[in-house]
Design a protein around this motif. Structure first.
Motif, short mmCIF file in Angstrom:
data_model
loop_
_atom_site.label_atom_id
_atom_site.label_comp_id
_atom_site.label_asym_id
_atom_site.label_seq_id
_atom_site.Cartn_x
_atom_site.Cartn_y
_atom_site.Cartn_z
N ALA A 169 -4.57 6.51 -0.31
CA ALA A 169 -3.65 5.38 -0.34
C ALA A 169 -3.91 4.55 -1.60
O ALA A 169 -5.04 4.44 -2.06
CB ALA A 169 -3.83 4.52 0.89
N VAL A 170 -2.81 3.99 -2.18
CA VAL A 170 -2.95 3.13 -3.36
C VAL A 170 -2.59 1.70 -2.96
O VAL A 170 -1.47 1.45 -2.49
CB VAL A 170 -2.02 3.58 -4.51
N HIS A 171 -3.53 0.80 -3.12
CA HIS A 171 -3.28 -0.61 -2.80
C HIS A 171 -2.75 -1.28 -4.06
O HIS A 171 -3.52 -1.81 -4.87
CB HIS A 171 -4.59 -1.26 -2.33
N ALA A 172 -1.42 -1.25 -4.25
CA ALA A 172 -0.81 -1.66 -5.52
C ALA A 172 -0.69 -3.18 -5.66
O ALA A 172 -0.82 -3.71 -6.77
CB ALA A 172 0.57 -1.02 -5.67
N ILE A 173 -0.43 -3.89 -4.56
CA ILE A 173 -0.31 -5.35 -4.58
C ILE A 173 -1.22 -5.91 -3.50
O ILE A 173 -1.16 -5.50 -2.34
CB ILE A 173 1.16 -5.79 -4.31
N GLY A 227 1.35 -7.81 -17.60
CA GLY A 227 0.16 -7.07 -17.23
C GLY A 227 0.22 -5.68 -17.83
O GLY A 227 1.26 -5.25 -18.32
N LYS A 228 -0.93 -5.00 -17.77
CA LYS A 228 -1.01 -3.65 -18.34
C LYS A 228 -0.31 -2.65 -17.45
O LYS A 228 0.01 -2.94 -16.29
CB LYS A 228 -2.48 -3.26 -18.48
N SER A 229 -0.14 -1.45 -17.99
CA SER A 229 0.44 -0.35 -17.22
C SER A 229 -0.42 -0.10 -15.98
O SER A 229 -1.65 -0.07 -16.07
CB SER A 229 0.49 0.88 -18.12
N GLY A 230 0.23 0.02 -14.83
CA GLY A 230 -0.49 0.29 -13.58
C GLY A 230 -0.98 -0.95 -12.86
O GLY A 230 -1.56 -0.86 -11.78
N ALA A 231 -0.73 -2.13 -13.44
CA ALA A 231 -1.23 -3.38 -12.84
C ALA A 231 -0.49 -3.75 -11.55
O ALA A 231 -1.02 -4.49 -10.72
CB ALA A 231 -1.11 -4.53 -13.85
N GLY A 232 0.76 -3.25 -11.41
CA GLY A 232 1.54 -3.55 -10.20
C GLY A 232 2.82 -4.32 -10.47
O GLY A 232 3.49 -4.75 -9.53
N LYS A 233 3.21 -4.46 -11.74
CA LYS A 233 4.38 -5.25 -12.11
C LYS A 233 5.67 -4.71 -11.48
O LYS A 233 6.46 -5.45 -10.92
CB LYS A 233 4.58 -5.28 -13.64
N SER A 234 5.86 -3.41 -11.66
CA SER A 234 7.10 -2.79 -11.20
C SER A 234 7.19 -2.87 -9.67
O SER A 234 8.24 -3.19 -9.10
CB SER A 234 7.13 -1.36 -11.68
N THR A 235 6.08 -2.62 -9.01
CA THR A 235 6.04 -2.72 -7.55
C THR A 235 6.40 -4.14 -7.13
O THR A 235 7.21 -4.35 -6.22
CB THR A 235 4.63 -2.36 -7.02
N LEU A 236 5.81 -5.11 -7.80
CA LEU A 236 6.03 -6.51 -7.44
C LEU A 236 7.50 -6.92 -7.58
O LEU A 236 8.09 -7.49 -6.66
CB LEU A 236 5.15 -7.42 -8.31
N VAL A 277 0.86 -1.18 0.00
CA VAL A 277 0.00 0.00 0.00
C VAL A 277 0.90 1.23 0.00
O VAL A 277 1.77 1.36 0.85
CB VAL A 277 -0.92 0.02 1.25
N TYR A 278 0.74 2.08 -1.02
CA TYR A 278 1.48 3.35 -1.04
C TYR A 278 0.67 4.39 -0.28
O TYR A 278 -0.50 4.62 -0.60
CB TYR A 278 1.68 3.83 -2.48
N GLN A 279 1.30 5.01 0.70
CA GLN A 279 0.65 6.10 1.45
C GLN A 279 1.25 7.41 0.97
O GLN A 279 2.44 7.62 1.15
CB GLN A 279 0.92 5.96 2.96
P1 ADP Z 1 3.14 -1.32 -13.51
O1 ADP Z 1 4.59 -1.58 -13.29
O2 ADP Z 1 2.37 -2.58 -13.82
O3 ADP Z 1 2.85 -0.23 -14.48
P2 ADP Z 1 3.26 -0.10 -10.86
O4 ADP Z 1 3.74 -1.12 -9.91
O5 ADP Z 1 4.20 0.91 -11.37
O6 ADP Z 1 2.52 -0.84 -12.09
O7 ADP Z 1 2.02 0.67 -10.21
C1 ADP Z 1 0.94 0.01 -9.55
C2 ADP Z 1 0.04 1.06 -8.90
O8 ADP Z 1 0.75 1.68 -7.83
C3 ADP Z 1 -0.40 2.17 -9.83
O9 ADP Z 1 -1.70 2.56 -9.46
C4 ADP Z 1 0.60 3.27 -9.53
O10 ADP Z 1 0.05 4.53 -9.81
C5 ADP Z 1 0.84 3.08 -8.05
N1 ADP Z 1 2.20 3.51 -7.61
C6 ADP Z 1 3.38 3.05 -8.08
N2 ADP Z 1 4.42 3.63 -7.44
C7 ADP Z 1 3.86 4.50 -6.55
C8 ADP Z 1 4.39 5.40 -5.58
N3 ADP Z 1 5.73 5.53 -5.39
N4 ADP Z 1 3.52 6.11 -4.83
C9 ADP Z 1 2.20 5.99 -5.02
N5 ADP Z 1 1.63 5.16 -5.90
C10 ADP Z 1 2.44 4.42 -6.66
#
Ligand code: ADP
Ligand code: ADP
Length: 232
Positions: A17-21, A38-47, A10-12
């Motif tokens: 807050a964004v529940h990314a994973i 997955g598509k853009s914004g799916a959570g790949k980079s976070t994961l 969860v990004y605060q």
């Molecule tokens: P992907 O890599 O699939 O495009 P991300 O992992 O970058 O997805 O993002 C997943 C979600 O988390 C999106 O809604 C994105 O806007 C949000 N997000 C990513 N990084 C941050 C951050 N540092 N702070 C807040 N929200 C974030």
């Protein structure tokens, strides 16, 4: 090699807050090439950034080679991260350093001597096919060559795992193919476990053994590529 257990992120921020994973389980065996699509914004980079704890998960466990990274001190984590190399979409090379010095950088940080560094870097240059470019600067290289430097640098600490964050997304199709070939080659030669994220189906079909499909922070399907997608 890698076990993600009920990962939450969860990004605060200033806003909502964004529940990314949302409770992801993922298991990658030694020597496997595992893709997350997955598509853009799916959570790949976070994961993928949770695997080496560049991003701290807000819940769950990250096990790498039998060690739980989520209970480590910063010092233990720095050590554990050496097992994991990472490459990036925009290569992240140091523009003021030559090809050789970019690859040498992690070894310098690790306190290796000049002789030890030469001994490690020369075979890496050979492995990625850039021996004749060792004294060039990143600005003098093509995109594919820059990513080859990125790969060599990621391998400098002899990691067991290579994490690839959209590693071919900035490259044209032909260069993408040559980089994927190189990754396959390294996977075989070094018995390296590879985790990659991509939004391109072709990348998955080209080199992955297994795939997970991520949508809105949840894995909606996972398994062998041949079971999930039919090859062209
Ligand atoms: P992907 O890599 O699939 O495009 P991300 O992992 O970058 O997805 O993002 C997943 C979600 O988390 C999106 O809604 C994105 O806007 C949000 N997000 C990513 N990084 C941050 C951050 N540092 N702070 C807040 N929200 C974030
Ligand atoms: P780019 O498309 O950026 O030029 P290439 O894939 O063509 O990247 O490779 C860059 C350089 O590396 C070229 O000079 C090529 O001949 C060389 N090269 C490519 N693959 C290998 C390999 N497996 N071993 C040795 N050299 C290679």
């Amino acid at each position: 090699m890698i076990e993600l257990l009920q990962i939450e992120k969860v990004y605060q921020g200033a806003g909502a807050a964004v529940h990314a994973i949302k409770g992801i389980d993922l298991s990658v065996r030694r020597g496997e090439i595992y893709g997350v699509i997955g598509k853009s914004g799916a959570g790949k980079s976070t994961l993928i950034r949770c695997i080496n704890m560049l991003e701290r998960p807000t819940g769950g466990r990250v096990m790498v080679d039998g060690q739980d990274l989520t209970i480590m001190s910063e010092r233990q984590l720095r050590e554990a991260r050496k097992q994991m190399g990472m490459i990036f979409q925009h290569f992240n090379l140091l523009s003021s350093r030559t090809v050789y010095d970019n690859i040498a950088f992690p070894l310098e940080l690790a306190g290796k001597s000049r002789a030890e560094i030469e001994q490690e870097v020369a075979p890496l240059l050979d492995l990625v096919g850039l021996t004749d470019k060792r004294d060039q600067y990143p600005a003098q290289l093509s995109g594919g060559q820059k990513q080859r430097v990125g790969i060599a640098r990621a391998l400098a600490n002899r990691p067991k795992v290579l994490l690839c964050d959209e590693a071919t997304s900035a490259l044209d199709p032909q260069t993408t193919k040559s980089i994927l070939e190189l990754l396959k080659d390294i996977n075989r030669k070094l018995q390296l476990t590879i985790v990659l994220i991509t939004h391109e189906m072709q990348v998955i079909k080209e080199i992955c053994d297994k795939v997970a499909v991520i949508e809105n922070g949840v894995i909606i399907e996972q398994g062998p590529v041949l079971d999930i997608f039919t090859k062209p």
